[in-house]
Motif scaffolding. Structure first.
Motif, PDB file in Angstrom:
ATOM      1  N   ASN A   1      61.684  47.501  65.948  1.00  0.00           N
ATOM      2  CA  ASN A   1      61.839  47.957  67.474  1.00  0.00           C
ATOM      3  C   ASN A   1      60.798  48.813  67.549  1.00  0.00           C
ATOM      4  O   ASN A   1      60.116  48.617  68.760  1.00  0.00           O
ATOM      5  CB  ASN A   1      63.024  48.674  67.334  1.00  0.00           C
ATOM      6  CG  ASN A   1      64.374  47.612  67.330  1.00  0.00           C
ATOM      7  OD1 ASN A   1      64.083  46.236  67.868  1.00  0.00           O
ATOM      8  ND2 ASN A   1      65.506  48.093  67.308  1.00  0.00           N
ATOM      9  N   PHE A   2      60.475  49.787  66.720  1.00  0.00           N
ATOM     10  CA  PHE A   2      59.357  50.508  67.026  1.00  0.00           C
ATOM     11  C   PHE A   2      57.906  49.783  67.020  1.00  0.00           C
ATOM     12  O   PHE A   2      57.193  50.157  68.085  1.00  0.00           O
ATOM     13  CB  PHE A   2      59.212  51.766  66.218  1.00  0.00           C
ATOM     14  CG  PHE A   2      58.148  52.720  66.251  1.00  0.00           C
ATOM     15  CD1 PHE A   2      56.789  52.693  65.746  1.00  0.00           C
ATOM     16  CD2 PHE A   2      58.167  53.810  67.045  1.00  0.00           C
ATOM     17  CE1 PHE A   2      55.822  53.381  65.865  1.00  0.00           C
ATOM     18  CE2 PHE A   2      57.194  54.973  67.396  1.00  0.00           C
ATOM     19  CZ  PHE A   2      55.786  54.332  66.708  1.00  0.00           C
ATOM     20  N   ALA A   3      57.757  49.031  66.215  1.00  0.00           N
ATOM     21  CA  ALA A   3      56.353  48.187  66.312  1.00  0.00           C
ATOM     22  C   ALA A   3      56.288  47.549  67.374  1.00  0.00           C
ATOM     23  O   ALA A   3      55.370  47.396  67.912  1.00  0.00           O
ATOM     24  CB  ALA A   3      56.526  47.286  65.022  1.00  0.00           C
ATOM     25  N   MET A   4      57.215  46.813  67.759  1.00  0.00           N
ATOM     26  CA  MET A   4      57.283  46.092  68.975  1.00  0.00           C
ATOM     27  C   MET A   4      56.981  47.041  70.362  1.00  0.00           C
ATOM     28  O   MET A   4      56.134  46.757  71.155  1.00  0.00           O
ATOM     29  CB  MET A   4      58.672  45.343  69.313  1.00  0.00           C
ATOM     30  CG  MET A   4      58.296  44.333  70.368  1.00  0.00           C
ATOM     31  SD  MET A   4      59.908  43.163  70.405  1.00  0.00           S
ATOM     32  CE  MET A   4      59.699  42.310  71.893  1.00  0.00           C
ATOM     33  N   TRP A   5      57.611  47.956  70.326  1.00  0.00           N
ATOM     34  CA  TRP A   5      57.344  48.998  71.569  1.00  0.00           C
ATOM     35  C   TRP A   5      56.003  49.646  71.402  1.00  0.00           C
ATOM     36  O   TRP A   5      55.256  49.536  72.477  1.00  0.00           O
ATOM     37  CB  TRP A   5      58.341  50.093  71.412  1.00  0.00           C
ATOM     38  CG  TRP A   5      58.115  51.414  72.401  1.00  0.00           C
ATOM     39  CD1 TRP A   5      58.157  51.414  73.592  1.00  0.00           C
ATOM     40  CD2 TRP A   5      57.182  52.508  71.890  1.00  0.00           C
ATOM     41  NE1 TRP A   5      57.906  52.581  74.306  1.00  0.00           N
ATOM     42  CE2 TRP A   5      57.128  53.387  73.294  1.00  0.00           C
ATOM     43  CE3 TRP A   5      56.619  52.990  71.011  1.00  0.00           C
ATOM     44  CZ2 TRP A   5      56.460  54.529  73.297  1.00  0.00           C
ATOM     45  CZ3 TRP A   5      55.879  53.957  70.844  1.00  0.00           C
ATOM     46  CH2 TRP A   5      55.924  54.864  72.172  1.00  0.00           C
TER      47      TRP A   5
END
Lengths: 315, 505
Positions: free
Chosen positions: B364-368
């Motif tokens: 999730n963080f990487a995508m954000w």
């Protein structure tokens, strides 16, 4: 590993500035100065005859001053030169020169004063001490008005929370006229600040004191792990058990003759060491320790310069 | 020069003082001695390396501590001072910090001029010539109050707040492979002088409460943050974000749906932002490959939004497709001629500690993070395009070489400023705005629709067949299906370019 080569003439006996003999007067002056410092004295005067050893004693003392808590007190030594023009500016210039601060002909008195004040302040902070001592030698060369710069130093260092004590050193006879002038009401602030405390610094006044100095020749060593001063020049005699203190009685007897004839209050250390050094370096090695008589001792004292000087003073 | 002793002024030494203050102290306690003379003496004493500031600093009983933050040596920090501190010969580099609004000791405002002589605070040369008690070589009679005890603990608190550092690491992007390739990052770690620093630091190391920060007059600019767990690279069974296949024949490969979804989300947001700022101007993706400056000078004005979006899309898409032909597909001579520099790159993040450990972030963080990079990448390109358009207009007027004043591209950071930290076993990323585009107001371009249409017609008339790319973004609803169609058309273009290259062989 071979022993480092020591030049024969490097011995302190050949160099009067390096010869340090402890005298009771030095010990007493150290105690006196410490008493002044520990009681908050702002200054004091140390007066003595010429060539009696005041400068040598004070130069040795300044590095040994301690607070009540045995913390070293930073100190600075300055000699007042003899000049035809005696000004306030010349005092500050001399102070800065003695401290190796920058001095140029265009410097103003207040700049020089502040420069020296901060120099003393730096020393005090480096020593983590709130006291400082300034030793002013040859005070007899000062005009009364020239004491005001020292008062200014005291005042400015007070602003920096540093207590300055100024010790003036001078010759007793030459200082008389100065003391008389300072007695005037115009110099009350000087008198109260720097001359409330005073002490005399005599030379050798007793046979025991002189014997104590001779004993130092029998104990001090050069180099540190080498022979004693006496053994350096008279190895065979010392090996046979002879000591320089053996001559103390004869020497004092001979000196007493001069003391009576010329009204000398004490034996100045310059003349004493000159006489002893002559004896040790020249006469005893030449004639042997067994043939020491009064004539020999008279000659040593004559060579030391005690007699010509006293002839001038008596005249 | 005859050697002489230089007073240092130990009695006026204060904690945390700057080298400027040390120099001023040295000048005060050596009244009447020119600065050049002091410097020459110190050079003889300490060597000729360094400045007089460093030489004076070397004389101190307590020189600056070794862990003094390097970025705290603010250049020309003397320009901003507390008047009351200055009268006490005190100055510290933290007074130059823009987020410190008042003196933490005297609680008065900083000034840029001395209140006594009303002149700007002097640099070190002017300092030596000034006798003003407020800012220069004050005489001792003005310094009587220096020994009043002053509490410098507030300065120490701020210094301690600044100095706090956690584990050191390197944040980068690239393939999930031990041999990382770091491109031009879209983020810029802030320094201690940045207005965001107090908030970021307070999150990282809460040594000062908000009340205490207010008492110390620290301006607090709120920041947002996101956090993620750290996944050791050794424990990752496969690269989490993409698969790639590189063969001699395939010019494009099947990419992770995750990446495509992220690209679509970013593009959709960008397109809607363009619509808001252009009254729903239709946006096209064109191929500007192989265009030089001369083309744009002679052609009608191009739409900056279409140009920026096209450059953005091609850069994003090609790096998801095929690395081998990236240079061919994104060959823009006009960018090199206009000295636009390299565009920012958005990729998934990774972290490398200074002990050599490599970590990825949760999905999730990487995508954000990746989506945010795409948005900032677009904003960066758009700003460069606006500047470059002015250059083209000047070239049309003067018909001469590029004007010198336009050569240097100084791109203001479009929300690139950020901070990060490892706290415990989690990675924290601090930033200011959730959507940087929302805080950017582009210049207004009158008649943008007709301008865009004119350039589009010109472009289609001269384009080579294999190089044609003309895709209109469907609005108002730009769907994922439409995005995939766009992506397929892009793949087809890459295929044509590859075939054309093979044909040349």
């Amino acid at each position: 590993m071979g022993q480092p080569h020591i030049d024969y003439y490097d011995h302190p006996v050949f160099h009067p500035n390096r010869l340090r003999l402890e005298t009771p007067a030095m010990k007493r002056i150290g105690e006196e100065v410490h008493r002044w410092l520990w009681t908050g004295a702002t200054g004091g005067a140390i007066i003595g005859a010429a060539r009696v050893g005041k400068t040598t004693a004070l130069r040795a003392l300044v590095s040994q001053l301690r607070t009540r808590g045995n913390e070293p007190i930073p100190s600075h030594y300055v000699t007042i030169p003899n000049r035809d023009q005696r000004t306030i500016l010349s005092i500050f210039r001399q102070l800065c020169l003695s401290a190796k601060l920058r001095v140029t002909p265009r410097d103003r008195a207040d700049h020089l004063a502040d420069r020296f004040v901060y120099y003393i302040a730096d020393r005090a902070v480096e020593a983590d001490c709130q006291y400082a001592v300034l030793v002013v030698d040859e005070m007899q060369r000062l005009w009364p008005a020239q004491f005001n710069p020292f008062a200014e130093l005291y005042d400015k260092l007070s602003l920096l929370d540093i207590n300055l004590t100024v010790l003036f050193v001078g010759n007793d006879q030459e200082c008389q006229h100065l003391f008389e002038q300072i007695e005037q009401p115009a110099y009350a602030h000087i008198r109260g600040r720097f001359f409330t405390h005073s002490t005399a610094f005599p030379g050798l006044t007793t046979k025991e004191q002189m014997k104590g100095c001779l004993a130092q020749y029998d104990h001090l060593r050069y180099p540190a792990d080498g022979p004693t001063y006496t053994a350096y020049f008279l190895p065979d005699a010392v090996q046979d058990g002879w000591r320089l203190t053996v001559l103390s009685g004869a020497m004092w007897r001979v000196f007493r003759e001069y003391q009576k004839n010329y009204h000398i209050t004490s034996w100045g250390m310059q003349y004493f060491t000159a006489a002893v050094n002559t004896l040790l370096i020249d006469f005893l090695p030449r004639y042997g320790v067994e043939d020491v008589d009064d004539e020999l001792l008279h000659e040593c004292i004559r060579i030391s310069g005690l007699v010509p000087d006293l002839v001038q003073r008596a005249g | 020069m005859k050697p002489f002793y230089v007073n240092v002024g130990h009695c006026f030494a204060r904690p945390y003082e700057s080298r400027y203050a040390m120099l001023r102290r040295c000048l005060v306690v050596n009244p009447g001695v020119p600065l050049s003379t002091i410097d020459a003496r110190l050079r003889a004493l300490l060597g000729i390396r360094g400045s007089i500031l460093s030489r004076v600093c070397a004389l101190q009983l307590s020189p600056a501590p070794a862990d003094w933050p390097r970025d705290l040596y603010v250049n020309q920090s003397y320009r901003r001072q507390c008047p009351q501190c200055a009268q006490q010969l005190y100055h510290t580099d933290i007074y130059a910090l823009p987020w410190l609004v008042r003196c933490p000791i005297h609680h008065c405002a900083f000034t840029e001029k001395c209140p006594v002589c009303h002149q700007p605070w002097p640099d070190r040369v002017a300092l030596a010539k000034r006798d003003c008690p407020g800012c220069g070589r004050a005489s001792i009679k003005y310094l009587t109050n220096l020994l009043q005890s002053t509490d410098y603990r507030p300065i120490g608190e701020i210094v301690d707040f600044i100095k706090r550092r956690g584990p050191e690491y390197s944040l980068g992007t690239g393939r999930g492979h031990p041999e990382f390739i770091n491109f031009d990052h879209w983020w810029r770690e802030i320094g201690v002088c940045d207005p965001l620093f107090p908030a970021c630091q307070a999150h990282r190391y809460p040594v000062l409460s908000s009340a205490r920060m207010a008492e110390l007059h620290i301006a607090y600019k709120p920041v947002r943050h996101r956090t993620t767990s750290l996944i050791p690279a050794d424990s990752a069974s496969e690269l989490p974000f993409r698969r790639w296949i590189d063969t001699d024949l395939a010019v494009y490969v099947i990419k992770s749906q995750w990446y495509l979804a992220a690209d679509f989300e970013a593009m959709k947001y960008i397109v809607s932002w363009i619509a808001r700022h252009t009254a729903s101007h239709p946006v096209y993706i064109h191929g500007f490959r192989n265009r030089d400056t001369n083309y744009f000078v002679k052609a009608p004005d191009c739409c900056p939004y279409c140009l920026a979006l096209s450059l953005w899309f091609f850069n994003a898409a090609v790096r998801q497709c095929i690395v081998r032909y990236a240079g061919d597909v994104n060959h823009y001579p006009f960018c090199q001629q206009g000295q636009m520099g390299d565009f920012l790159i958005a990729r998934e993040p990774h972290l490398m500690t200074y002990r050599g450990g490599i970590f990825y972030m949760a999905k999730n963080f990487a995508m954000w993070f990746y989506r945010r990079g795409l948005e900032i990448m677009f904003m960066d390109i758009l700003q460069r395009v606006f500047k470059w358009r002015k250059q083209i207009k000047m070239l049309r007027k003067h018909d001469s070489v590029l004007c010198e004043q336009q050569r240097c591209w100084t791109n203001d950071a479009p929300d690139e400023r950020c901070s990060s930290a490892i706290i415990g076993d989690r990675f924290y990323f601090f930033y200011e705005n959730e959507h940087p585009l929302d805080h950017y107001t582009p210049p207004t371009i009158p008649g943008i629709d007709s301008l865009c249409e004119a350039h589009r017609r010109h472009l289609s008339a001269i384009r080579r067949k294999f190089d044609i790319f003309d895709y209109e973004i469907p609005q108002p609803d730009f769907s994922y299906a439409a995005f995939l169609t766009l992506f397929q058309e892009f793949n087809a273009l890459v295929q044509r370019i590859s075939d054309h290259r093979c044909g040349w062989r």
